[in-house]
Design a protein around this motif. Structure first.
Motif, PDB file in Angstrom:
ATOM      1  N   PRO A 261       0.850  -1.326   0.127  1.00  0.00           N
ATOM      2  CA  PRO A 261       0.012  -0.169  -0.083  1.00  0.00           C
ATOM      3  C   PRO A 261       0.765   1.346  -0.039  1.00  0.00           C
ATOM      4  N   LEU A 264       1.876   2.053  -3.531  1.00  0.00           N
ATOM      5  CA  LEU A 264       0.635   2.496  -4.167  1.00  0.00           C
ATOM      6  C   LEU A 264       0.460   4.157  -4.073  1.00  0.00           C
ATOM      7  N   ALA A 265       0.310   4.188  -2.521  1.00  0.00           N
ATOM      8  CA  ALA A 265       0.235   5.328  -2.303  1.00  0.00           C
ATOM      9  C   ALA A 265       1.150   6.700  -2.778  1.00  0.00           C
TER      10      ALA A 265
ATOM     11  N   VAL B 224      -5.492  10.635  -1.913  1.00  0.00           N
ATOM     12  CA  VAL B 224      -4.532   9.544  -1.915  1.00  0.00           C
ATOM     13  C   VAL B 224      -4.834   8.503  -0.727  1.00  0.00           C
ATOM     14  N   THR B 228      -6.000   4.569  -1.836  1.00  0.00           N
ATOM     15  CA  THR B 228      -5.288   3.658  -1.410  1.00  0.00           C
ATOM     16  C   THR B 228      -5.867   2.655  -1.026  1.00  0.00           C
ATOM     17  N   SER B 232      -6.648  -0.938  -2.596  1.00  0.00           N
ATOM     18  CA  SER B 232      -6.000  -2.159  -1.925  1.00  0.00           C
ATOM     19  C   SER B 232      -7.083  -2.959  -1.679  1.00  0.00           C
TER      20      SER B 232
END
Lengths: 281, 281
Positions: A261, A264-265, B224, B228, B232
């Protein structure tokens, strides 16, 4: 003395909208030209132009400014067929979404005729005169690709027209730069919209569409012959942009599948910041 | 006898908009709950709810209906922390864009508390109470994932609420189907928007954006931390949809690069017809 005139060749969505938007522009008579009787009769009934006719030859011979509002190949063919019919000293322009092939086609015009490529960046997911709308160009960028020999008077005329029809600004560029950038900002958005509609889940998703889905697929019901020409005539640049998109989607899928994560962030923050910077500047 | 009350936990964009939209709903008192003093003071000043408080415990103990309007993990944590604090017989719902993890988290609630997962399909590319808007849910689909044990009274209550806040319809589904379809209709649209903004040409394209570009990238400036979590928590379904998109874009690039306009026209006609069918049905 007769008033000067602007002839619009082709009264589809863009030509029809341009004719409506141009009405009242200085002392110009707005002349709409189309070959289709149904289009002409609709244009006459709804006063799309000051005068409508199917006689392109006469309209072109009298016009101080000619707007070519046909499909790309139609524009090139029209210039070729009427090369000796334009009034000396006149300006010819077009409204087409690609410029290289059009400007190349304009080389058939005699030296006494100026040509400035044009692309008012507005459109709709519909076509034809019945959808014409005089406010279509409000807040749009009006892109021009002048010749080195285009006169300051003709450039000033196009700028006054852009202001009259409500455009946000006039952007001057080269044909190559126009076609490279438009592959990204317009053509690839249309390819994405149709690609999204190819998903097997399209018809099972009814009841689950939100704003982002409606916005992203809005242009997918496109005019197939028109966009086949536009895409084909800009194949190289468009292919490069689609490849970038495939790669960027793939990169998002990889970071998603990695199950990290934080990564991804970080990636989302990078892209979102680019969008914010784009909005602000 | 006191009026029944609805407690909104979290007054961000969605919770704040829901609070405003809920005002005047039957004889319910609308209670807004947030921990952030700035948010509370803004909510009080702009009358976002009938009453605002930072005391979640009391609000939850008194409420007949609790709307959880936090980020996904925050919703799960809140139910866990307050599991014994809800009023017996009350209904708990949420507004989260994914459902599997939320509904799984709701299993901590005692049997005396009903839970119906909710997802009003509306949003904005901004966040926070300052962007709250009582018309946000107008014409949106309101998706519900009831439990097998959810009472008809509670389902009827949610339907009246959906009507009161202006939703287009109420769509009932399972958590699995919700998350699979939302991966396509919402999450993938957000991934596309950020992926488009990763193109190296983003900042050189100013002056060349049209409606399709603005529409397609509108949601890219996303929240964000929220997204996220959403991405996820729906990794498998989203990954599948992104792969389909990569493949569909690739197929378009191949037919474009083949230089066969007839094949391109055929492919465009196929996709555009799907979009038209989607619009009409």
């Amino acid at each position: 003395m007769m008033n000067p005139s602007i002839a619009l060749i082709g009264l589809g969505l863009i030509g029809g909208s341009m004719a409506i938007a141009l009405q009242g522009f200085e002392n110009y008579e707005i002349v709409g030209v189309d070959r289709d009787p149904t289009t002409l009769s609709f244009a006459r009934k709804h006063h799309v132009a000051d005068r409508v006719t199917d006689d392109a030859e006469t309209a072109v011979a009298q016009a101080d400014l000619v707007f070519l509002c046909l499909h790309p190949r139609g524009i090139v063919d029209f210039m070729s067929a009427h090369r000796d019919g334009f009034r000396p000293g006149c300006l010819v322009t077009d409204v087409c979404g690609i410029k290289t092939a059009i400007v190349r086609g304009s080389s058939v015009l005699p030296d006494s005729v100026d040509f400035i490529g044009g692309h008012p960046m507005a459109g709709k997911e519909t076509s034809g005169i019945t959808h014409a709308d005089g406010t279509l160009f409000h807040e749009a960028h009006y892109i021009l690709t002048p010749r080195p020999t285009s006169t300051p008077e003709h450039l000033a005329l196009m700028a006054r027209i852009a202001a009259h029809i409500g455009c946000r600004d006039v952007v001057k560029t080269t044909v190559e730069q126009h076609d490279n950038i438009i592959a990204y900002t317009s053509q690839a958005m249309h390819i994405m919209a149709v690609a999204v509609c190819d998903d097997p889940d399209l018809f099972t998703c009814r009841g689950f569409e939100g704003g982002s889905f409606r916005d992203c697929t809005r242009v997918a019901a496109l005019d197939v012959p028109l966009w086949t020409e536009l895409f084909s005539m800009n194949r190289g640049a468009l292919s490069t942009v689609i490849r970038h998109l495939e790669e960027n989607l793939h990169a998002y899928r990889m970071v998603l599948e990695s199950g990290d994560p934080a990564a991804l962030a970080e990636k989302l923050a990078y892209s979102a910041a680019r969008k914010r910077r784009m909005n602000l500047e």
